[in-house]
Write an enzyme that holds these catalytic residues in place. Sequence first.
Site: not given
Ligand code: URA
Length: 433
Positions: A79-82, A119, A167, A182, A186-187
């Site tokens: 996976d990727k996350h921004s 997303t 937040r 955060s 999740k990841k």
């Molecule tokens: N993406 C996230 O899931 N959490 C954050 O705090 C910032 C970007």
Amino acid sequence: MDARAIIAKVRRHQTPSREELTWFANGLADGDVSDAQAGAFAMAVVLNGLSEEGRVALTQGMRDSGDVLQWDLPGPVIDKHSTGGVGDCVSLILAPVLAACDTYVPMISGRGLGHTGGTLDKLEAIPGVNINVTEARLRQITRDVGCAIVGATGKIAPADKRLYAIRDVTATVESVDLITASILSKKLAAGLESLILDVKCGSGAFMKTPDEARTLARALVDAANGAGCKTEAMITDMNEPLAPTLGNAVEVAICMEVLAGNKTAAPRLYDLSFALCVRLLVMQGENEDKSIGRVSRAIASGAAMERFAWMIAALGGPPDMAQDWHTHLPKAPVVGAVTAPESGQVAAIDGEALGLAVVGLGGGRRVETDTVDPSVGLTEMVGLGDQVTRGDPLCILHAADEDSAEAAAQAVRAAITIGESGARGPLIIERVE
Ligand code: URA
């Protein structure tokens, strides 16, 4: 345990113990911590930090606030996350491309955060799509389609689900500790083998300077690798929107263009999505040239588009998204150009201000209960270094009514500096391993 004592510790620059942070994370998930306490905790962390030890403890506590998935699939789970930007819709492209390359992407995503788009909000612009799926459904879609972009379920990282929403509306996003906890909660809960992080840097990002982005990238990479997930980061430019399009439905539309192989619709979005896909395949041990070939074929053959459409149908959306996206995506009633007040070169773009202009149009939330208008946004945005003549369009605005259109037009004009010269920096600034 008492939430007030934990918040007070952070307020006094002390690090709460691992047990206290674990308790707090569980309290977020099960409601023992109130909204007010969660907001106060987030603000204390933004202002005073948690220390590395506290950051790792909060991340693990939030990961363990729900289930941690394990997979038995005939390919790698990646996976990727921004870290969040504007016009950043890479996820909608990357997940189906990687699915078409025989990997599996269970992508647990977020909603808009502060000025950045989310997303999930983008996906929900597609009529019928429901991103609130059960864990069993997430598993099934991932197995069948190869990718599933969904929200944190009640069972996966529920602490993040709650803190994220708080937040978003309490000006408590910009914190290395909170962003790390955060994203990684999740990841890591998704049971990934490899993860690539796109750490955004610049006017449209939470981290405005390369040094800040480097600090965040290091924290993320170290914490994720330390937790057993092979992770790298790319620090990438966010001094202008990644795609020339900001908003929910309009970003889905640009992704459909890219998945259809139309690179010219959004060259920087295309290039970054491509580079992140290739790097993830290389992290799986594949040779770089071969990875480039696989990603190119996934797009050119239409296989990635097919996966996207299949995923959308599996999430309850229309079955013919690949062919008919134009008819399915909602359209705003008021559409018009925002024109350049003077001639010159686009010298600077305040991405955060553009993101907030979209929120002002109704494309994001000011308070948690706001509903998002999927149809509004900005398209055909000029880029850094573009030459404009007075009266030329800076972008096309899509609004729900004339009043919000006028306010957004003013915000857009203020966000774009026209000067004598302007230049675009490199898209990928550096890699952090
Ligand atoms: N993406 C996230 O899931 N959490 C954050 O705090 C910032 C970007």
